[in-house]
Design a protein around this motif. Sequence first.
Motif, PDB file in Angstrom:
ATOM      1  N   VAL A 164       0.807  -1.047   0.131  1.00 42.12           N
ATOM      2  CA  VAL A 164       0.019  -0.066   0.052  1.00 42.12           C
ATOM      3  C   VAL A 164       0.983   1.096   0.008  1.00 42.12           C
ATOM      4  N   LYS A 165       0.474   2.132  -0.983  1.00 44.01           N
ATOM      5  CA  LYS A 165       1.324   3.551  -0.929  1.00 44.01           C
ATOM      6  C   LYS A 165       0.562   4.380  -0.091  1.00 44.01           C
TER       7      LYS A 165
ATOM      8  N   VAL B 228       5.803   2.876   0.625  1.00 46.51           N
ATOM      9  CA  VAL B 228       5.268   1.639   0.755  1.00 46.51           C
ATOM     10  C   VAL B 228       5.295   0.847   1.736  1.00 46.51           C
ATOM     11  N   ARG B 229       4.064   0.407   2.407  1.00 46.13           N
ATOM     12  CA  ARG B 229       4.209  -0.703   3.554  1.00 46.13           C
ATOM     13  C   ARG B 229       3.329  -1.806   3.210  1.00 46.13           C
ATOM     14  N   GLU B 230       3.553  -2.698   3.857  1.00 47.53           N
ATOM     15  CA  GLU B 230       2.596  -3.950   3.553  1.00 47.53           C
ATOM     16  C   GLU B 230       1.834  -3.999   4.637  1.00 47.53           C
TER      17      GLU B 230
ATOM     18  N   ASP C 279       1.327  19.316   1.962  1.00 47.39           N
ATOM     19  CA  ASP C 279       2.213  19.333   2.857  1.00 47.39           C
ATOM     20  C   ASP C 279       2.081  18.030   3.908  1.00 47.39           C
ATOM     21  N   LEU C 280       1.091  17.424   4.066  1.00 42.25           N
ATOM     22  CA  LEU C 280       0.877  16.302   4.888  1.00 42.25           C
ATOM     23  C   LEU C 280       1.283  14.970   4.096  1.00 42.25           C
ATOM     24  N   LEU C 281       1.396  15.040   2.846  1.00 41.98           N
ATOM     25  CA  LEU C 281       1.664  13.806   2.187  1.00 41.98           C
ATOM     26  C   LEU C 281       3.149  13.355   1.853  1.00 41.98           C
ATOM     27  N   PHE C 282       3.574  12.107   1.818  1.00 40.46           N
ATOM     28  CA  PHE C 282       5.038  11.994   1.488  1.00 40.46           C
ATOM     29  C   PHE C 282       5.225  12.052  -0.102  1.00 40.46           C
ATOM     30  N   ASP C 283       6.377  12.581  -0.249  1.00 39.55           N
ATOM     31  CA  ASP C 283       6.591  12.684  -1.820  1.00 39.55           C
ATOM     32  C   ASP C 283       8.091  12.433  -1.962  1.00 39.55           C
ATOM     33  N   PRO C 284       8.824  11.492  -2.336  1.00 33.60           N
ATOM     34  CA  PRO C 284       7.843  10.320  -2.739  1.00 33.60           C
ATOM     35  C   PRO C 284       7.343   9.549  -1.790  1.00 33.60           C
ATOM     36  N   PRO C 285       6.220   8.672  -2.394  1.00 34.19           N
ATOM     37  CA  PRO C 285       5.240   7.835  -1.707  1.00 34.19           C
ATOM     38  C   PRO C 285       6.073   6.893  -0.818  1.00 34.19           C
TER      39      PRO C 285
ATOM     40  N   PRO D 118       0.352   9.367  -8.177  1.00 31.90           N
ATOM     41  CA  PRO D 118      -0.234   9.952  -9.493  1.00 31.90           C
ATOM     42  C   PRO D 118      -1.835   9.483  -9.706  1.00 31.90           C
ATOM     43  N   GLY D 119      -2.669  10.236 -10.156  1.00 36.15           N
ATOM     44  CA  GLY D 119      -3.936   9.683 -10.279  1.00 36.15           C
ATOM     45  C   GLY D 119      -4.965   9.572  -9.258  1.00 36.15           C
ATOM     46  N   GLU D 120      -4.529   9.722  -8.082  1.00 34.42           N
ATOM     47  CA  GLU D 120      -5.322   9.565  -6.730  1.00 34.42           C
ATOM     48  C   GLU D 120      -5.535  10.988  -6.299  1.00 34.42           C
ATOM     49  N   ASN D 121      -6.722  11.079  -5.354  1.00 33.50           N
ATOM     50  CA  ASN D 121      -7.056  12.197  -4.714  1.00 33.50           C
ATOM     51  C   ASN D 121      -6.661  11.848  -3.253  1.00 33.50           C
TER      52      ASN D 121
END
Length: 80
Positions: free
Chosen positions: A6-7, A29-31, A21-27, A12-15
Amino acid sequence: RVNQAVKFGVVPGENRGNNPDLLFDPPVVREDPYFWLRDDTRKSDKVIDYLKQENAHCTAATAHIESFSEEIYHEMKSHL
C-alpha cells in the motif's frame, strides 16, 4: 492473509486530500496484511463473515467482564 503493498503519500491519479504538505513525496510503501478487509461498498460476504467471526470472538473473550461494561463506561465518561 496476504500482504498487500500500500502506498502512502503522493500517488499520481489519486486524490489523497487537500493538504499536499501532509503527504509523503515520494510515496512510502508499506505491507498491509489487513488491506483485503477494505470494502467501501460493504457488500463483500468474505469481509462481512470475517468481521462477524471477529465480533463473536471478542464477545466470548470479554464475557467475563460484561457485567462491568456499564460501570466502566460511566467511569470513563466522568473523566471527559
